[in-house]
Enzyme design. Structure first.
Site, mmCIF file in Angstrom:
data_model
loop_
_atom_site.group_PDB
_atom_site.id
_atom_site.type_symbol
_atom_site.label_atom_id
_atom_site.label_comp_id
_atom_site.label_asym_id
_atom_site.label_seq_id
_atom_site.Cartn_x
_atom_site.Cartn_y
_atom_site.Cartn_z
ATOM 1 C CD GLU A 122 23.008 32.658 -30.283
ATOM 2 O OE1 GLU A 122 22.033 32.126 -30.539
ATOM 3 O OE2 GLU A 122 22.780 33.415 -29.186
ATOM 4 C CG HIS A 134 25.121 36.710 -34.165
ATOM 5 N ND1 HIS A 134 25.949 36.020 -32.908
ATOM 6 C CD2 HIS A 134 24.020 36.042 -33.587
ATOM 7 C CE1 HIS A 134 25.192 35.409 -32.146
ATOM 8 N NE2 HIS A 134 24.165 35.196 -32.533
ATOM 9 C CG ASN A 212 13.432 31.261 -33.936
ATOM 10 O OD1 ASN A 212 12.888 30.766 -33.033
ATOM 11 N ND2 ASN A 212 12.810 32.120 -34.470
ATOM 12 C CG ASP A 241 9.497 35.060 -27.512
ATOM 13 O OD1 ASP A 241 8.929 34.148 -28.318
ATOM 14 O OD2 ASP A 241 10.272 35.995 -27.611
ATOM 15 C CG HIS A 244 12.378 33.848 -30.612
ATOM 16 N ND1 HIS A 244 12.067 35.075 -29.984
ATOM 17 C CD2 HIS A 244 13.403 34.116 -31.128
ATOM 18 C CE1 HIS A 244 13.179 35.711 -29.634
ATOM 19 N NE2 HIS A 244 14.104 35.012 -30.394
ATOM 20 C CG ASP A 267 17.689 34.210 -27.680
ATOM 21 O OD1 ASP A 267 18.967 34.466 -27.376
ATOM 22 O OD2 ASP A 267 17.384 34.199 -28.864
ATOM 23 C CB ILE A 304 13.794 38.157 -33.696
ATOM 24 C CG1 ILE A 304 12.350 38.345 -34.266
ATOM 25 C CG2 ILE A 304 13.951 37.754 -32.438
ATOM 26 C CD1 ILE A 304 11.478 37.107 -34.383
ATOM 27 N N GLY A 306 17.074 38.371 -30.063
ATOM 28 C CA GLY A 306 16.947 38.088 -28.608
ATOM 29 C C GLY A 306 15.385 37.922 -28.261
#
Length: 380
Positions: A122, A134, A212, A241, A244, A267, A304, A306
């Site tokens: 990813e 990231h 997302n 969850d 998300h 995730d 967010i 994960g």
């Protein structure tokens, strides 16, 4: 050795029935109705569903796959197995090429040992505008030579790569992935509708955590979500969850894609199975408060980062929040992701001839036992 599981409510693709099953040499040899023909391990009327298949998972048990530490990765896999995930793909995040190559090589050893089912990149070929958790400083334009170098490090165990379709070099890299039997997934992308279609036509077959890290649906500018949902070749990942994606949007995606094109994922990051605290996700720090993981600092602080989800919780939410039947919930947590990996002929359903990867669930859908390849991980 033959094992018989009796007095069970067996969840198959065809429905739920009271019955039994036998297991021999790690495979399901019979699935029957009513009373078992002989003595067996009585399950007291509990449900038996196929082992969960998680195709997008960064960690858990306090550990993270991007570190490439084999012991850490083993602990992660063991924790998720106790929650019913019997097939697990290790997801890496954006890092330097050297770091990615080292982690990939180390995780490939665990794939060869059967601990992991593959490796997912990813990043780093994703959009700065939609990079989420990231490091934007480490993002790169897609490169076929770079990608083939990472494939060599993976020794045949790289299963998926997430790419932003709008980036220069993206379509060529998607084609290269498809040519090497690597699943190209579209995500962390600022692409529009037409650019997303171009990515699909080049060979992309998965949507990385739909909704997302991508432009949202618009009635005049449909964006990537519409393109991904309407194409029957694309399987959409959903993080169920409660953080998300709103349940209404999950139900919308499910109705559009159906169980055959919907794969629930975790995730998950390091806090899964542990709890609140401060953790690493690749080179970034993540704070987890009340079970919600967010970047601690930097340009994307508060994003967010994960989830702390496990697949058994995703299964329960699929039934209780999304209104899925038990066979439908089993399909989106087991059979469809197995199909994405090309493993549906071996696992993903409680069917004769399939691998005996099974989860025993209580009436309220809590894990009471887990079997992998015919051996109990947790015996009910």
């Amino acid at each position: 050795m033959t094992t018989t599981l009796a007095d069970a409510r067996v969840v198959t693709p065809e429905g739920v029935h009271d019955g039994w099953l036998t297991i021999e040499d790690g495979r399901i040899t019979h699935v029957g109705r009513g009373a078992a023909p002989g003595p067996g391990h009585g399950l007291g009327g509990r449900y038996v569903v196929p082992g969960f298949v998680d195709i997008h998972n960064h960690g858990g048990a306090g550990g993270s796959f991007p570190t490439g530490d084999p012991d850490e990765a083993g602990r992660i896999a063991a924790m998720h197995a106790r929650h019913g995930t019997t097939t697990l793909v290790a997801s890496l995040v954006t890092a330097t090429l050297d770091s990615l190559s080292r982690a990939t090589s180390a995780l490939a050893d665990l794939c060869e040992d059967g601990v992991l089912a593959g490796i997912h990149f990813e990043g780093p070929y994703i959009s700065k505008a939609r990079c989420g958790a990231h490091d934007p400083a480490l993002l790169r334009e897609p490169s076929v030579p770079e990608f083939t170098g990472l494939l060599k490090a993976g020794r045949g165990h790289v299963r998926m790569i997430t790419i932003a379709a709008e980036l220069p070099g993206a379509l060529d890299t998607i084609r290269e992935a498809a040519a090497n039997d690597v699943i190209a997934a579209l995500g962390h992308s600022d692409a529009g509708y037409e650019q997303t279609i171009a990515g699909i036509e080049a060979g992309a077959r998965v949507a990385t955590h739909l909704y997302n890290a991508m432009p949202q649906l618009g009635h005049r500018d449909p964006g990537p979500i519409a393109a991904l949902l309407e194409d029957g070749r694309v399987t959409v990942e959903l993080v169920n969850d409660g953080v998300h994606v709103h349940p209404a949007m999950l139900r919308l995606a499910y109705r559009a894609a159906g169980p055959g094109r919907t794969a629930l994922i975790t995730d998950a990051m390091a806090a899964a199975g542990v709890g609140d605290g401060s953790y690493g996700l690749g080179p970034l720090r993540v704070d987890v408060v009340d079970g919600v993981a967010r970047l601690a600092d930097g340009p994307g602080a508060g994003s967010i980062a994960g989830s702390t989800l496990t697949m058994d919780a995703a299964f329960r939410r699929a039934v209780h929040e999304l209104g899925l039947s038990l066979p439908e919930a089993a399909e989106v947590t087991s059979l469809t992701p197995a199909r994405v990996l090309g493993l549906a002929d071996r696992l993903g359903s409680v069917s004769t001839g399939r691998q005996a990867d099974l989860v025993v669930l209580t009436e309220d859908l809590r894990v009471a036992g887990v079997m992998r390849r015919g051996a109990w991980i947790t015996e009910p």
